[in-house]
Design an enzyme around this catalytic site. Structure first.
Site, PDB file in Angstrom:
ATOM      1  CE  LYS A 131      -2.087  -0.842   3.679  1.00 18.40           C
ATOM      2  NZ  LYS A 131      -1.782   0.209   4.916  1.00 18.40           N
ATOM      3  NE  ARG A 179       7.105  -2.476   6.374  1.00 15.26           N
ATOM      4  CZ  ARG A 179       6.061  -2.432   6.510  1.00 15.26           C
ATOM      5  NH1 ARG A 179       5.349  -1.993   5.458  1.00 15.26           N
ATOM      6  NH2 ARG A 179       5.254  -2.257   7.556  1.00 15.26           N
ATOM      7  NE  ARG A 205      -4.321   0.443   9.655  1.00 14.79           N
ATOM      8  CZ  ARG A 205      -3.503   0.838   9.017  1.00 14.79           C
ATOM      9  NH1 ARG A 205      -3.325   1.842   8.226  1.00 14.79           N
ATOM     10  NH2 ARG A 205      -2.097   0.337   9.664  1.00 14.79           N
ATOM     11  NE  ARG A 259       1.592  -3.459  11.743  1.00 16.81           N
ATOM     12  CZ  ARG A 259       2.365  -3.659  11.143  1.00 16.81           C
ATOM     13  NH1 ARG A 259       3.674  -4.271  11.224  1.00 16.81           N
ATOM     14  NH2 ARG A 259       2.571  -2.866   9.927  1.00 16.81           N
ATOM     15  NE  ARG A 270       6.561   0.303  10.456  1.00 17.62           N
ATOM     16  CZ  ARG A 270       5.297   0.416   9.551  1.00 17.62           C
ATOM     17  NH1 ARG A 270       5.133   1.013   8.299  1.00 17.62           N
ATOM     18  NH2 ARG A 270       3.964   0.290  10.284  1.00 17.62           N
TER      19      ARG A 270
HETATM   20  P1  AMP Z   1       0.906   1.814   8.821  1.00 18.06           P
HETATM   21  O1  AMP Z   1       2.097   2.456   8.532  1.00 18.06           O
HETATM   22  O2  AMP Z   1       0.016   1.928   7.861  1.00 18.06           O
HETATM   23  O3  AMP Z   1       1.241   0.239   8.714  1.00 18.06           O
HETATM   24  O4  AMP Z   1       0.531   2.153  10.281  1.00 18.06           O
HETATM   25  C1  AMP Z   1       1.312   1.692  11.474  1.00 18.06           C
HETATM   26  C2  AMP Z   1       0.459   1.858  12.761  1.00 18.06           C
HETATM   27  O5  AMP Z   1      -0.097   3.147  12.737  1.00 18.06           O
HETATM   28  C3  AMP Z   1      -0.787   0.868  12.664  1.00 18.06           C
HETATM   29  O6  AMP Z   1      -0.329  -0.355  13.048  1.00 18.06           O
HETATM   30  C4  AMP Z   1      -1.577   1.651  13.823  1.00 18.06           C
HETATM   31  O7  AMP Z   1      -1.260   1.347  15.202  1.00 18.06           O
HETATM   32  C5  AMP Z   1      -1.533   3.181  13.520  1.00 18.06           C
HETATM   33  N1  AMP Z   1      -2.256   3.759  12.425  1.00 18.06           N
HETATM   34  C6  AMP Z   1      -1.915   4.042  11.046  1.00 18.06           C
HETATM   35  N2  AMP Z   1      -3.382   4.410  10.587  1.00 18.06           N
HETATM   36  C7  AMP Z   1      -4.582   4.072  11.504  1.00 18.06           C
HETATM   37  C8  AMP Z   1      -5.562   4.371  11.562  1.00 18.06           C
HETATM   38  N3  AMP Z   1      -6.179   4.829  10.536  1.00 18.06           N
HETATM   39  N4  AMP Z   1      -6.347   4.071  12.639  1.00 18.06           N
HETATM   40  C9  AMP Z   1      -5.763   3.563  13.832  1.00 18.06           C
HETATM   41  N5  AMP Z   1      -4.430   3.247  13.965  1.00 18.06           N
HETATM   42  C10 AMP Z   1      -3.900   3.672  12.644  1.00 18.06           C
END
Ligand code: AMP
Length: 216
Positions: free
Chosen positions: A10, A122, A85, A165, A154
């Protein structure tokens, strides 16, 4: 808007698409990571959830997104990555957009085994967020090719956090997918293949729905 489980590609595809269309790429995950690094109140609150692989609470997420819309960041269009989300966030986004629904919601479809392999290998630049993989590292010693920042794993790419997740994704995404399917905005794009292959599938899906991009 791009949806897809962690490891579906994504972030990479959203960033390419935004460059291509000349609009901002807005990733709530990137925003929270940047805020956590700066030590803002939102960032520190978000960090404790992120490190465990839990979702940041809806009011915090909707607050930061709404703030960006209010500032006019997205007036010329946008690519949303990682938001919404939850169903609550999707309903709130409709409210913020005030009757102007998103053009297209594309979900990148990737089998869980492939997503897991991508996530476990990653590595990301802690400065600009460029994504690498242990099989495709930067040219020099884990120093980012784009900005010279440190390329690291990360904290939420650990096995336990990844599992959590992916589990949450399955549970939370279903109602969102249904939300956009009801609005007839959803297309499913095959996310298996090279970055170029997926990007051209995505571009074709968008073109079919929204029309050609700004350069053509
Ligand atoms: P990502 O980089 O999109 O994988 O997001 C990393 C982390 O950020 C996720 O595992 C959540 O803890 C938090 N996060 C990002 N976007 C959201 C969202 N829309 N709602 C809730 N938590 C979010």
């Amino acid at each position: 808007m791009l949806l897809g489980k962690q490891g579906a590609g994504k972030g990479t595809q959203a960033s390419r698409l935004a460059d291509h269309r000349g609009v901002p790429h807005f990733s709530t995950g990137d925003l929270f990571r940047a805020e956590a690094k700066e030590g803002t109140a939102h960032g520190l609150e978000a960090e404790s959830y992120m490190n465990r692989g839990e979702l940041v609470p809806d009011p915090v997420v909707v607050g930061v997104v709404e703030e960006q819309f209010r500032r006019g960041t997205f007036d010329g269009g946008f690519v949303l990555d990682g938001f919404p989300r939850t169903e609550f966030q999707a309903v709130e986004l409709d409210r913020v957009l005030d009757g102007q629904p998103v053009d297209l919601v594309a979900t990148l479809d990737v089998p869980t085994e492939i997503a897991l392999a991508r996530l476990a290998g990653r590595r990301v630049c802690e400065n600009c967020g460029t994504v690498y993989h242990v099989d495709h590292p930067p040219k020099h010693d884990w120093t980012c090719d784009e900005c010279g920042g440190n390329v690291i794993q990360r904290e939420d790419d650990t096995e336990a956090a990844i599992e959590r997740r992916l589990e949450l994704y399955e549970r939370e995404m279903l109602p969102i997918v249904q939300h956009y399917r009801r609005q007839r905005r959803l297309v499913v794009v095959d996310g298996v293949g090279t970055g170029d292959e997926v990007a051209s599938r995505l571009a074709a899906a968008i073109e079919a729905r929204v029309g050609p991009d700004v350069e053509t």
